[in-house]
Design a protein around this motif. Structure first.
Motif: not given
Length: 239
Positions: A7-20
């Motif tokens: 996912y793009w560096d520097g923003i939580p964005g949609r990648g945050e759903f997977a990170r959590l």
């Protein structure tokens, strides 16, 4: 095997759903774009002309030779593997449906500040954004939050969960959704939250999970900012 999250560096964005989900499960993963040369690797994967699946845009997850795109699809794949989804097919389908509802809502949140086009600056579409924000605050936000509140109410007393009286990736995603809305629309959410006590309770419940608490306090957690999906523009919030 280590999961690779792109996912793009520097923003939580949609990648945050997977990170959590990965963080709550204590999974072994690497946030590729935040590593040396990671952005170049991510861009190369989206431009590959070799056989096999080429993702259109992040987020996508690489597990061995398998590449899975889109936040909801990633969570559908990870759910059982991380112990964050129901065991039965009907439950997994229900979880995916709820996550797709979150996906729809996130798209509407984004379109408040970019109602005309993503290639234009906010200042280039400010008048349209003001109109979109009024409709969002008055119609769309309560419609979606009411829906999720009713889903939480189906699970009776005790701890609040979206599914099956057990923690799932949907709970983690609803946590991030509320966090993002609080950042982007602080006045609107302050006024609205008393109407959604279960969503508020779920947010606090997830925040207090030991692994999530540690993640939120770590450098791995990216702050909301005006480059991501959830952006704070005071003129778009309620006065």
């Amino acid at each position: 095997m280590t999961y690779e999250l792109y996912y793009w560096d520097g923003i939580p964005g949609r990648g945050e759903f997977a990170r959590l989900a990965l963080e709550q499960a204590g999974a072994d993963y690497v946030d590729v774009a935040r590593t040396d040369g990671g952005m170049a690797r991510m861009m190369a994967m989206m431009k590959t002309k070799t056989s096999g699946f080429t993702p259109f845009a992040p987020p996508f997850l690489k597990d061995g030779d398998l590449v899975i795109s889109h936040a909801a699809n990633i969570l559908l794949y990870l759910g059982n593997r991380l112990g964050l989804a129901p065991d039965d097919e009907a439950g997994r389908i229900t979880a995916n449906g709820l996550q797709l509802g979150i996906t729809d809502f996130v798209a509407e949140v984004h379109d408040v500040h970019h109602p005309i086009g993503v290639s234009l600056y906010f200042e280039d579409q400010k008048d349209e954004a003001l109109r979109r924000a009024e409709d969002f605050r008055g119609e769309r936000l309560p419609k979606f939050l009411s829906y999720f509140e009713k889903q939480l109410a189906k699970n009776g007393q005790g701890q609040v969960h979206a599914l099956c009286h057990a923690l799932s990736y949907v709970d983690l995603s609803l946590f991030h959704l509320v966090e993002g809305l609080r950042y982007a629309f602080p006045n609107t959410m302050a006024a609205a939250e008393p109407e959604y006590p279960l969503l508020v309770a779920l947010n606090a419940q997830v925040r207090d999970l030991p692994r999530i608490k540690a993640y939120l306090a770590s450098e791995r957690r990216l702050a909301f900012n005006e480059q991501g999906i959830f952006r704070y523009y005071p003129e778009l919030d309620a006065s």
